[in-house]
Design an enzyme around this catalytic site. Structure first.
Site, PDB file in Angstrom:
ATOM      1  N   LEU A 115       0.860  -1.179   0.000  1.00 20.88           N
ATOM      2  CA  LEU A 115       0.000   0.000   0.000  1.00 20.88           C
ATOM      3  C   LEU A 115       0.893   1.224   0.000  1.00 20.88           C
ATOM      4  O   LEU A 115       1.558   1.534   0.984  1.00 20.88           O
ATOM      5  CB  LEU A 115      -0.901  -0.013   1.230  1.00 20.88           C
ATOM      6  CG  LEU A 115      -1.754  -1.272   1.432  1.00 20.88           C
ATOM      7  CD1 LEU A 115      -2.558  -1.173   2.724  1.00 20.88           C
ATOM      8  CD2 LEU A 115      -2.676  -1.516   0.237  1.00 20.88           C
ATOM      9  N   ASN A 116       0.915   1.930  -1.123  1.00 19.39           N
ATOM     10  CA  ASN A 116       1.884   3.011  -1.337  1.00 19.39           C
ATOM     11  C   ASN A 116       1.176   4.323  -1.680  1.00 19.39           C
ATOM     12  O   ASN A 116       1.649   5.104  -2.491  1.00 19.39           O
ATOM     13  CB  ASN A 116       2.846   2.605  -2.477  1.00 19.39           C
ATOM     14  CG  ASN A 116       3.998   3.566  -2.637  1.00 19.39           C
ATOM     15  OD1 ASN A 116       4.632   3.953  -1.668  1.00 19.39           O
ATOM     16  ND2 ASN A 116       4.265   3.964  -3.877  1.00 19.39           N
ATOM     17  N   GLY A 117       0.044   4.550  -1.025  1.00 19.82           N
ATOM     18  CA  GLY A 117      -0.732   5.746  -1.350  1.00 19.82           C
ATOM     19  C   GLY A 117      -0.462   6.932  -0.464  1.00 19.82           C
ATOM     20  O   GLY A 117      -0.945   8.027  -0.732  1.00 19.82           O
ATOM     21  N   GLY A 118       0.337   6.741   0.608  1.00 17.22           N
ATOM     22  CA  GLY A 118       0.511   7.799   1.583  1.00 17.22           C
ATOM     23  C   GLY A 118       1.545   8.838   1.198  1.00 17.22           C
ATOM     24  O   GLY A 118       2.619   8.508   0.702  1.00 17.22           O
ATOM     25  N   GLY A 221      -9.739   4.842   1.554  1.00 18.21           N
ATOM     26  CA  GLY A 221      -9.123   3.974   2.547  1.00 18.21           C
ATOM     27  C   GLY A 221      -8.493   2.760   1.892  1.00 18.21           C
ATOM     28  O   GLY A 221      -8.751   2.449   0.728  1.00 18.21           O
ATOM     29  N   HIS A 222      -7.646   2.048   2.666  1.00 14.60           N
ATOM     30  CA  HIS A 222      -6.958   0.908   2.049  1.00 14.60           C
ATOM     31  C   HIS A 222      -7.887  -0.274   1.819  1.00 14.60           C
ATOM     32  O   HIS A 222      -7.498  -1.255   1.188  1.00 14.60           O
ATOM     33  CB  HIS A 222      -5.727   0.492   2.852  1.00 14.60           C
ATOM     34  CG  HIS A 222      -5.903   0.491   4.341  1.00 14.60           C
ATOM     35  ND1 HIS A 222      -6.831  -0.286   4.986  1.00 14.60           N
ATOM     36  CD2 HIS A 222      -5.256   1.178   5.301  1.00 14.60           C
ATOM     37  CE1 HIS A 222      -6.750  -0.090   6.299  1.00 14.60           C
ATOM     38  NE2 HIS A 222      -5.803   0.806   6.514  1.00 14.60           N
ATOM     39  N   LYS A 397       5.199   6.213  11.392  1.00 16.44           N
ATOM     40  CA  LYS A 397       4.107   7.176  11.321  1.00 16.44           C
ATOM     41  C   LYS A 397       4.556   8.570  11.725  1.00 16.44           C
ATOM     42  O   LYS A 397       3.943   9.551  11.347  1.00 16.44           O
ATOM     43  CB  LYS A 397       2.950   6.736  12.226  1.00 16.44           C
ATOM     44  CG  LYS A 397       2.434   5.328  11.954  1.00 16.44           C
ATOM     45  CD  LYS A 397       1.992   5.149  10.510  1.00 16.44           C
ATOM     46  CE  LYS A 397       1.480   3.751  10.241  1.00 16.44           C
ATOM     47  NZ  LYS A 397       1.216   3.518   8.794  1.00 16.44           N
TER      48      LYS A 397
END
Length: 503
Positions: A115-118, A221-222, A397
């Protein structure tokens, strides 16, 4: 080759998926009709999403969530509906050792999806968080690719790696992969996370924000991973290439690697969905916890799904002792079958209250419809969870997390894996840095120009004020560094910090 955003969103739907098969398919005909049991205006959303090139299957899925909003459903999971799950109720990772031989023999059947959306906005970033330096000068992206390259060379075939990017991270990621100069068989694939329209809380219509139309949309969201994987065609391509199993995890968690024991456990026990959970500590009180529904199934409850009156119970790390690491193992064939039989996975809705412009509290109040990837544990009757080792959960985070990762508390293996340093003499080091001076990654790097201090024998490090750290600094025990001055102070090269240090 990976798809560009426009290619992804306009390609034909994957076989077997039709709008009518989506659970609660309210918007399948919304472009022609504008009615619904709760009188929500569907047409404006259908038009807006169609104009943005979003697949009709996704439009129908969004409509089912919109109906929940219109009918006053909150997506909350009250305490009365769930029961705790104890550590002794689940197998531990160490118990799975007998399955490792099967997993090692069949690693060629597995893939990793990151998951590389951040963007890492909480750390002051404006580009993909995975491009931050993670360890020994290498970025998260480089280390993830290094791990995948090791698997590819060891077990053959093309790269087992896929990235789910967002619209904000896709181009950055593609450019970074170009720089790595990977051979075609070693280049990871990628696909785009979708987006949902923000919903006006006052009117339940799509929100308008001419000053910045991009802010009219939110990432879903993921939990979007399942729809995006299927609608991009990558689910079928993975299966056609013999990749039946996938480990899905966050790009900022370098501890999440393909573990042969877990993989073999999925294979031998025919498990469609597995969640890695870890024991909760005080720092994990806000993380989604595992529970059981009253009928005995496994459930994930996120903080945003907890009623206010139940928050004390949510944060009770004894009552709810296991949290979701977001390391999810999936039988892709089971996912394909679920979609064929029931349509796109309809996960429990998370109704997130925001303003249309997150930086302007006076802008219009909206609902953001989101879902959590781990919530799919409730959709697979044979789903399971295990208690994993903490070393498989190394999230970043905050800037303090990044400093710990840089430090000698972790070691980098040649294959790109990051593991805890066995020479550590303390448990998890608690690092707290002054947000005014270390709250963004660039400020962190400016104040630790020579890298992190040694934290091997450090239980806690707290820094108040503006402090520049020299080379070869060591922190031992519980350390508090204070600089009350408005001028920057310096910790000299080679300093050993112990106890209270006033500069």
């Amino acid at each position: 080759m990976p798809h560009s955003g426009s290619e992804l969103l306009t390609r034909p739907a994957a076989p077997g998926i039709t709008p009518a098969s989506v659970r609660t398919p309210a918007l399948a005909g919304a472009a022609e009709a504008d009615t619904d049991a709760c009188s929500v205006p569907l047409r404006p959303f259908a038009v807006k999403m169609a104009q943005a090139g979003l697949p009709s299957e996704l439009v129908a899925l969004f409509a089912s969530y919109l109906e929940e909003l219109a009918c006053g459903r909150t997506g909350l999971i009250p305490e009365a509906d769930i029961l705790p799950v104890g550590r002794d109720d689940l197998p531990a990772l160490d118990d799975l050792a007998p399955y490792a031989a099967t997993g090692r023999a069949r690693l060629r059947e597995a893939a990793c999806i990151k998951l590389n959306g951040g963007l890492g906005t909480g750390m002051g970033m404006t580009h993909a968080k995975s491009l931050l330096p993670a360890k020994d000068g290498a970025t998260f992206l480089e280390l993830i690719v290094r791990q995948a390259e090791h698997l590819r060379r060891t077990h053959g075939g093309p790269s087992p790696l896929l990235f789910m990017n967002s619209f904000s991270t896709h181009q950055d990621t593609q450019r970074a992969l170009d720089v790595l100069g990977l051979h075609h068989t070693g280049r990871p694939g990628s696909f785009l996370q979708h987006r949902f329209p923000k919903v006006s809380r006052a009117t339940l219509r799509p929100v308008d924000y001419p000053a910045n139309p991009d802010l009219e949309w939110n990432p879903p969201g993921h939990g979007d991973i399942y729809a995006a994987l299927a609608l991009s065609g990558h689910l079928d391509r993975l299966l056609e290439a013999g990749r039946r199993y996938a480990l899905i995890s966050n790009a900022d968690n370098l501890g999440a690697t393909l573990d042969p024991a877990i993989l073999g456990y999925l294979m031998e026990e025919n498990i469609p969905f597995l969640m890695e959970c870890a024991p909760r500590t005080a720092s994990d009180r806000k993380g989604g916890h595992l529970a059981r529904s009253r009928d005995g199934g496994l459930v994930l409850r996120e903080l945003a799904q907890c009623p206010d009156e139940d928050l004390p119970r949510f944060q009770d790390i004894v009552r709810y002792g296991l949290f979701n690491t977001n390391n999810i193992w999936l039988d892709l064939r089971a996912l394909r079958r679920q979609i064929d039989e029931h349509g796109l996975l309809r996960l429990p809705m998370i109704r997130n209250p925001k303003t249309v412009n997150p930086r302007d509290p006076e802008s219009e109040k909206v609902w953001q419809v989101e879902t959590a990837m781990g919530a799919a544990i409730g959709l697979f009757p044979q789903a399971r969870a295990i208690v994993t080792r903490r070393e498989r959960f190394l999230p970043v985070k905050r800037c303090s997390d990044l400093l710990v990762l840089w430090s000698d508390r972790t070691l980098l293996e040649p294959d790109g894996r990051v593991r805890p340093n066995p020479d550590c003499t303390t448990d998890n080091a608690l690092v707290e840095l002054d947000g005014a001076h270390y709250g963004t990654w660039d400020r962190l790097m400016a104040r630790f120009p020579h890298g992190a201090p040694s934290l091997l024998h450090c239980a806690a490090l707290t820094v108040h004020g503006d402090v520049l750290f020299g080379r070869d600094v060591t922190a031992r025990g519980r350390v508090v560094v204070r600089n009350p001055s408005c001028m920057q102070a310096m910790v000299p090269h080679g300093t050993v910090l112990e106890g209270e240090v006033n500069l």
